[in-house]
Enzyme design. Structure first.
Site, PDB file in Angstrom:
ATOM      1  N   ASP A  58       0.863  -1.173   0.000  1.00  0.00           N
ATOM      2  CA  ASP A  58       0.000   0.000   0.000  1.00  0.00           C
ATOM      3  C   ASP A  58       0.911   1.238   0.000  1.00  0.00           C
ATOM      4  O   ASP A  58       2.112   1.123   0.244  1.00  0.00           O
ATOM      5  CB  ASP A  58      -0.844  -0.078   1.290  1.00  0.00           C
ATOM      6  CG  ASP A  58      -1.607   1.188   1.581  1.00  0.00           C
ATOM      7  OD1 ASP A  58      -2.390   1.607   0.726  1.00  0.00           O
ATOM      8  OD2 ASP A  58      -1.418   1.762   2.683  1.00  0.00           O
ATOM      9  N   ASP A  60      -0.229   5.046   1.073  1.00  0.00           N
ATOM     10  CA  ASP A  60      -0.469   6.009   2.148  1.00  0.00           C
ATOM     11  C   ASP A  60      -0.313   5.364   3.521  1.00  0.00           C
ATOM     12  O   ASP A  60      -0.998   4.387   3.840  1.00  0.00           O
ATOM     13  CB  ASP A  60      -1.894   6.587   2.046  1.00  0.00           C
ATOM     14  CG  ASP A  60      -2.020   7.571   0.901  1.00  0.00           C
ATOM     15  OD1 ASP A  60      -1.111   8.394   0.724  1.00  0.00           O
ATOM     16  OD2 ASP A  60      -3.036   7.501   0.171  1.00  0.00           O
TER      17      ASP A  60
END
Ligand SMILES: C[n+]1cn([C@@H]2O[C@H](COP(=O)(O)OP(=O)(O)O)[C@@H](O)[C@H]2O)c2nc(N)[nH]c(=O)c21
Ligand SMILES: [Mg+2]
Length: 331
Positions: A58, A60
């Site tokens: 991922d 963020d």
């Protein structure tokens, strides 16, 4: 005379790696539901070598920090775009309205996922419509993103350098805004040829913004099934040793769609509401790191794989074809 059968268990073999010998996994804030499973997978990874590895991460608050040393809050990839000054006056107001309408649905613990999916598609579609019909200079986004190039987890450069040297493909998966992700990673010098970003990228038509490019990546299709048939899928589908990294519970499923025989090690970074979330994170991830703002654990795993690889290939040849440069706008 037949071959003498060995009673040796895998744990007795020379070079078998034990959890207790990996300091990063013995830290107080490193939790594991099933340490034996983690140990087994790590040994699979070390034996299989870099050629079988891939990373799915991922962006963020996984590549960026959840908490910075100076206390400055790091915006999300959408947040970086939304803070651009040249956006039309009502843009921020309208995008905030959407956030207040749909975010509670996103985190509603009672609504069934198929119902949520419809709402999330609505949200991403409406955000795309709002980001349409006006001129926008991507240099402004670069300038905004550049302010946060030092907000990556400690050790991110070293980790990405090692992944590039070992030619291990890295998929950065974001249901946020790909332009911010790529810009920040470029300015932080980690956008190497072995890295691919799958996300939502801005589309332009006749010089004006025209929403996002297809396919839409939202939080419930953020997994390898959206890659099927694409170029990246071809590159990685035989790489069955996978490290998945994320900070949201849904990130644990990012490798969905890879062959069932794959070995997947999921690393979850937990920061908010630690007590309330612990059980869910322990069930979703193999390793849960509580308020860890570094890449030390993935770095340690990679070092083990690298060391064994160096022992096998002391002259630097690893017998694999060089990783191709990867396009980032399309799958
Ligand atoms: C369409 N849309 C989605 N989001 C959020 O963006 C997140 C992207 O999801 P993600 O890629 O899993 O990123 P994460 O690492 O931030 O969890 C979702 O969890 C949504 O809450 C959004 N956030 C903002 N600010 N503006 C938007 O238009 C918008
Ligand atoms: Mg995240």
């Amino acid at each position: 005379m037949g071959v003498t059968e060995s009673n040796e268990s895998p744990e007795d073999r020379v070079g078998y790696v034990r959890i207790q010998d990996i300091p990063q996994l013995n830290q107080e804030h490193c939790r594991m539901r099933d340490p034996q499973r983690v140990e087994r997978i790590i040994n699979e990874f070390v034996c299989g070598g870099p050629e079988r590895m891939q990373i799915v991460s991922d962006f963020d608050y996984t590549i960026t920090k959840q908490r910075t040393d100076d206390g400055v809050a790091v915006p999300s990839s959408f947040g970086i775009f939304n803070s651009c000054k040249s956006l039309p006056d009502n843009f921020k107001e309208e995008i905030d309205k959407l956030f207040h309408k749909y975010h509670p649905i996103e985190i509603d613990p009672h609504m069934p996922i198929p119902d949520k999916v419809q709402y999330m598609i609505e949200w991403w579609t409406q955000s795309g419509k709002l980001a349409s019909g006006f001129a926008f200079d991507l240099a402004e986004l670069d300038q905004m993103a550049g302010q946060f190039k030092h907000a990556l987890r400690d050790g991110t450069h070293e980790l990405f350098e090692a992944l590039q040297r070992l030619q291990i493909p890295v998929l950065v998966f974001s249901a946020g805004l790909g332009n911010s992700v790529v810009s920040l990673m470029q300015q932080a010098n980690i956008m190497q040829p072995n890295v691919k970003v799958v996300s939502n990228f801005l589309r332009f038509r006749d010089g004006l913004l025209d929403g996002f490019q297809e396919p839409m990546i939202h939080i419930f299709n953020k997994n390898e099934t959206v890659l099927e048939g694409g170029e990246y899928y071809e590159l990685v589908h035989t790489r069955d040793h996978i490290i998945v990294m994320g900070d949201s519970l849904g990130d644990a499923d990012m490798a969905a769609g890879v062959p069932a025989s794959s070995h997947i090690l999921r690393i979850g970074f937990l920061f908010h509401h630690v007590e309330a979330n612990m059980e869910k994170y322990m069930n979703a991830f193999d390793i849960v790191l509580v308020d860890d703002q570094t890449m030390s654990v993935p770095q340690a795993l990679l070092a083990l794989i690298d060391n064994r690889h160096q022992m096998r290939h002391p002259h630097g040849s690893n017998g694999t074809a060089p990783t191709q440069g990867l396009p980032n706008a399309a799958l």
